[in-house]
Design a protein around this motif. Structure first.
Motif, PDB file in Angstrom:
ATOM      1  N   VAL A  41       0.791  -1.466  -0.020  1.00  8.52           N
ATOM      2  CA  VAL A  41       0.043  -0.046  -0.228  1.00  8.52           C
ATOM      3  C   VAL A  41       1.149   1.177  -0.084  1.00  8.52           C
ATOM      4  CG1 VAL A  41      -1.672   1.451   1.231  1.00  8.52           C
ATOM      5  CG2 VAL A  41      -2.040  -1.183   1.014  1.00  8.52           C
ATOM      6  N   ASN A  42       1.930   1.204   0.939  1.00  3.13           N
ATOM      7  CA  ASN A  42       2.761   2.530   0.964  1.00  3.13           C
ATOM      8  C   ASN A  42       3.631   2.634  -0.258  1.00  3.13           C
ATOM      9  OD1 ASN A  42       1.874   3.375   3.655  1.00  3.13           O
ATOM     10  ND2 ASN A  42       3.372   1.701   4.442  1.00  3.13           N
ATOM     11  N   PHE A  43       4.074   1.569  -0.985  1.00  2.00           N
ATOM     12  CA  PHE A  43       4.692   1.650  -2.439  1.00  2.00           C
ATOM     13  C   PHE A  43       3.665   2.266  -3.433  1.00  2.00           C
ATOM     14  CE2 PHE A  43       4.544  -0.524  -6.318  1.00  2.00           C
ATOM     15  CZ  PHE A  43       5.856  -0.100  -6.874  1.00  2.00           C
ATOM     16  N   HIS A  44       2.527   1.943  -3.215  1.00  3.60           N
ATOM     17  CA  HIS A  44       1.465   2.225  -4.290  1.00  3.60           C
ATOM     18  C   HIS A  44       1.555   3.971  -4.150  1.00  3.60           C
ATOM     19  CE1 HIS A  44       0.326  -1.571  -5.444  1.00  3.60           C
ATOM     20  NE2 HIS A  44      -0.563  -1.083  -6.235  1.00  3.60           N
ATOM     21  N   LEU A  45       1.375   4.384  -2.923  1.00  2.00           N
ATOM     22  CA  LEU A  45       1.127   5.879  -2.672  1.00  2.00           C
ATOM     23  C   LEU A  45       2.145   6.541  -2.829  1.00  2.00           C
ATOM     24  CD1 LEU A  45      -1.173   7.438  -1.586  1.00  2.00           C
ATOM     25  CD2 LEU A  45      -0.569   7.346   0.684  1.00  2.00           C
ATOM     26  N   SER A  46       3.615   5.939  -2.735  1.00  2.00           N
ATOM     27  CA  SER A  46       4.717   6.630  -3.120  1.00  2.00           C
ATOM     28  C   SER A  46       5.296   6.835  -4.464  1.00  2.00           C
ATOM     29  CB  SER A  46       6.071   6.119  -2.374  1.00  2.00           C
ATOM     30  OG  SER A  46       6.353   4.844  -2.839  1.00  2.00           O
ATOM     31  N   GLN A  47       4.534   5.942  -5.414  1.00  2.00           N
ATOM     32  CA  GLN A  47       4.825   5.770  -6.472  1.00  2.00           C
ATOM     33  C   GLN A  47       3.980   6.608  -7.525  1.00  2.00           C
ATOM     34  OE1 GLN A  47       7.576   4.588  -8.384  1.00  2.00           O
ATOM     35  NE2 GLN A  47       8.613   4.004  -6.397  1.00  2.00           N
ATOM     36  N   TRP A  48       2.730   6.417  -6.822  1.00  2.00           N
ATOM     37  CA  TRP A  48       1.599   7.139  -7.635  1.00  2.00           C
ATOM     38  C   TRP A  48       0.896   8.379  -6.772  1.00  2.00           C
ATOM     39  CZ3 TRP A  48       2.364   1.811  -8.276  1.00  2.00           C
ATOM     40  CH2 TRP A  48       2.826   1.573  -9.428  1.00  2.00           C
ATOM     41  N   PRO A  49       1.435   9.353  -6.551  1.00  2.00           N
ATOM     42  CA  PRO A  49       1.051  10.148  -5.445  1.00  2.00           C
ATOM     43  C   PRO A  49      -0.183  10.729  -5.541  1.00  2.00           C
ATOM     44  CG  PRO A  49       3.274  10.828  -5.874  1.00  2.00           C
ATOM     45  CD  PRO A  49       2.696   9.890  -6.798  1.00  2.00           C
ATOM     46  N   SER A  50      -0.715  10.691  -6.688  1.00  2.00           N
ATOM     47  CA  SER A  50      -1.942  11.187  -7.051  1.00  2.00           C
ATOM     48  C   SER A  50      -3.219  10.129  -6.795  1.00  2.00           C
ATOM     49  CB  SER A  50      -2.448  11.787  -8.615  1.00  2.00           C
ATOM     50  OG  SER A  50      -1.919  10.771  -9.481  1.00  2.00           O
TER      51      SER A  50
ATOM     52  N   ILE B  52      -8.597   3.623   4.609  1.00  2.00           N
ATOM     53  CA  ILE B  52      -9.442   2.474   4.452  1.00  2.00           C
ATOM     54  C   ILE B  52      -8.508   1.214   4.012  1.00  2.00           C
ATOM     55  CG2 ILE B  52     -10.966   1.312   2.828  1.00  2.00           C
ATOM     56  CD1 ILE B  52     -12.356   3.931   2.830  1.00  2.00           C
ATOM     57  N   ALA B  53      -7.298   1.755   3.316  1.00  2.00           N
ATOM     58  CA  ALA B  53      -6.341   0.491   2.770  1.00  2.00           C
ATOM     59  C   ALA B  53      -5.577   0.000   3.864  1.00  2.00           C
ATOM     60  CB  ALA B  53      -5.483   1.328   1.738  1.00  2.00           C
ATOM     61  N   LEU B  54      -5.270   0.908   4.650  1.00  2.00           N
ATOM     62  CA  LEU B  54      -4.305   0.354   6.137  1.00  2.00           C
ATOM     63  C   LEU B  54      -5.203  -0.384   6.816  1.00  2.00           C
ATOM     64  CD1 LEU B  54      -1.836   3.334   6.409  1.00  2.00           C
ATOM     65  CD2 LEU B  54      -1.363   1.243   5.072  1.00  2.00           C
ATOM     66  N   LYS B  55      -6.112  -0.021   7.052  1.00  2.00           N
ATOM     67  CA  LYS B  55      -6.854  -0.579   8.290  1.00  2.00           C
ATOM     68  C   LYS B  55      -7.952  -1.785   7.895  1.00  2.00           C
ATOM     69  CE  LYS B  55      -6.472   3.697  11.214  1.00  2.00           C
ATOM     70  NZ  LYS B  55      -7.262   4.920  11.798  1.00  2.00           N
ATOM     71  N   GLN B  56      -8.564  -1.578   6.784  1.00  2.00           N
ATOM     72  CA  GLN B  56      -9.526  -2.553   6.213  1.00  2.00           C
ATOM     73  C   GLN B  56      -9.075  -3.577   5.267  1.00  2.00           C
ATOM     74  OE1 GLN B  56     -13.453  -0.807   5.476  1.00  2.00           O
ATOM     75  NE2 GLN B  56     -12.908   1.047   6.615  1.00  2.00           N
ATOM     76  N   VAL B  57      -8.184  -2.843   4.265  1.00  2.00           N
ATOM     77  CA  VAL B  57      -7.807  -3.590   3.283  1.00  2.00           C
ATOM     78  C   VAL B  57      -6.595  -4.523   3.545  1.00  2.00           C
ATOM     79  CG1 VAL B  57      -6.985  -3.869   0.774  1.00  2.00           C
ATOM     80  CG2 VAL B  57      -8.605  -2.126   1.172  1.00  2.00           C
TER      81      VAL B  57
END
Length: 521
Positions: free
Chosen positions: A150-159, A174-179
């Motif tokens: 999840v963190n990789f996705h957000l760092s590579q695609w900030p938008s 939602i991504a961190l706490k549920q997914v």
């Protein structure tokens, strides 16, 4: 600049995957030294040939190929083609998926790109809005590793948080706490299925021999023949196919294949002028999956094969006959012997050919034969059915929903065709729906809605051919269209049966090129 390189390199991933098959994978024992030499600069050793991040994932061969390619694109990894092949082979064998872990999502590896996925909203809205849900389901990680992803996705695609289905909610929370917890439970690294598979994983030595096969290609028809598998070095093979389509067109070719993780078969076979890839699961004396063209994965055929020495009735082609009518029918299988029997009310009037791999007969169904399925047999072998029907009640266009893509016309990406068949349905003697099979039809396209009428999509989006193949228009702006837009369109696909005139409808979107086309969509 990085985005441009990513798109250019990702567009070549399919060719890289093909290269895996064309050259023998090097010995698996070289994998540990490659991990040390190529990966340790970023991944921390954890002992016993384990490394941070890498050793906490399990993936398909395509998944590992994509991971290594991403290291090349985003992190400057320098690795030769031969070393990449060796590393994919090593990782896919050591950290792959058990057969049961790929069930229901093999369509992604098999390039069935018109598949409509049915994941729950949590996964569909968080992951499936950018890539297939199958890409997620074809890997295994502990919860902590899913959190890293999840963190990789957000760092590579900030938008990411501002795109559709993200900007209207607290996406990261939602991504961190549920997914992440859900993925950790649903797709864990440690699993009984993988542990059990490690104990029973067969050797490649079980695969050489003669394989009788049956298949079907949309808009082309049934195909059958024999595939000969010869051992090469390691887990690689030489492959020869000899067969024919039902219309008599030859299906002959040669190539090579490699086996990953005891059952994941990947092959390259040149049939005529077409380079076909094989993505099969090789299990229990059977190979099952799909063959498709390297440059046009929409041109593919379903494939099932059974090895000589395993008596089995594999298929009946065609799998239907009309009450009161006659037909030439071919039974396909392995170690076939004995008298063919097509069931009550269907008489075998002549045996035209009988070999261990096929039985070709002339058959006639009685005029009063009750509609329904008949169990077919050759001697003591059973397992396939023949549909007897009296009339067609409904026609379905297959696939019901599809995507075609404009291309060529100076662009580097080829057109993606639409390919269709008319699936006829009737009713059995009890009034229940009876699938008859694919029947000849005439084809046309119509505007799907009022906007498609206004934009003249039928005129510009492409041409439907007589065999059910839709060829999209060329890529790029079209000066003849309003506002010089491209040749995209929204169309109905209409099938009209040649015998009876019943109609069926499907839906096809003609859209733009897919520039990023990795092995797992």
């Amino acid at each position: 600049m990085k985005t441009t390189r990513l798109r250019r390199h990702a567009g070549k991933l399919a060719l890289i995957a093909a290269a895996l098959l064309g050259t023998q994978a090097m010995a698996a024992e070289q994998g540990p030294s490659l991990l040390q030499n190529k990966c340790m600069g970023c991944h921390i050793p954890e002992g016993n040939d384990s490394y941070s991040r890498i050793s906490h994932q399990r993936k398909t061969p395509e998944g590992w190929l994509m991971s290594i390619a991403r290291m090349q694109i985003m992190h400057g990894l320098q690795i030769s083609d031969d070393d990449r092949r060796t590393l994919v082979k090593y990782l896919a064998d050591k950290q792959g998926l058990a057969p049961s872990e790929t069930e229901g999502v093999r369509y992604a590896m098999e390039r069935r790109l018109n598949t409509v996925e049915h994941f729950d909203p949590l996964i569909g809205e968080t992951c499936g809005r950018c890539h297939s849900g199958a890409r997620v389901a074809l890997q295994r990680r502990p919860a902590k590793e899913w959190e890293h992803l999840v963190n990789f996705h957000l760092s590579q695609w900030p938008s990411l948080e501002y795109q559709a289905q993200a900007r209207d909610r607290d996406w990261l929370d939602i991504a961190l706490k549920q997914v992440v917890p859900e993925l950790g439970k649903r797709y864990p690294l440690e699993d009984a299925a993988w542990a059990d598979w490690q104990k029973v994983k067969p050797k490649a030595e079980t695969l050489p021999g003669q394989w009788s096969f049956s298949g079907h290609m949309l808009a082309k028809g049934d195909v059958r023949g024999v595939m000969t598998v010869s051992p090469d070095q390691g887990d690689t093979f030489k492959v020869e196919v000899k067969g024919a389509y039902a219309d008599g067109t030859a299906f002959n070719g040669t190539g090579s294949a490699i086996l990953y993780n005891g059952y994941e078969w990947r092959g390259n076979v040149k049939v005529g002028d077409a380079n076909l890839r094989q993505v099969f699961a090789a299990l229990d004396g059977e190979m099952k999956g799909r063959m498709f063209e390297a440059e046009h994965d929409e041109r593919g055929l379903d494939f099932t094969a059974v090895k000589a020495g395993t008596p089995r009735l594999l298929a009946v082609q065609p799998a239907f006959i009309k009450a009161g009518g006659g037909s030439e029918i071919t039974l396909v299988g392995s170690d076939l012997s004995g008298k063919p029997d097509l069931g009550e009310g269907v008489e075998v009037t002549e045996v035209l050919e009988q070999t261990p791999t096929l039985v070709r007969v002339k058959a006639r169904a009685a005029a009063d034969a009750k509609p329904g399925q008949r169990q077919v047999a050759v001697g003591a072998l059973k397992g396939v059915n023949l549909a007897v029907y009296d009339k067609v009640e409904e026609v379905k266009v297959i696939p019901a929903f599809s995507i075609a893509r404009i291309g060529e016309n100076g662009a580097s990406v080829p057109k993606v065709q639409g390919r269709f068949e008319a699936e006829a349905w009737g009713k059995d003697a009890s009034g229940q729906p009876l699938r008859i099979g694919y029947l000849p039809a005439t084809w046309q396209v119509e505007p799907f809605n009022e906007r498609a009428v206004e934009d003249e999509d039928v005129k510009f989006a492409g041409q439907m051919q007589a065999d059910g193949v839709f060829v999209p228009g060329g890529a790029g702006p079209n000066p003849a269209r309003k506002m010089m837009t491209n040749n995209a369109g929204n169309l109905k696909v209409i099938a009209t049966l040649a015998d009876g005139g019943q109609r069926g409808e499907g839906h096809m979107i003609v859209t733009v090129q897919r520039w990023n086309n990795p092995p797992l969509p």
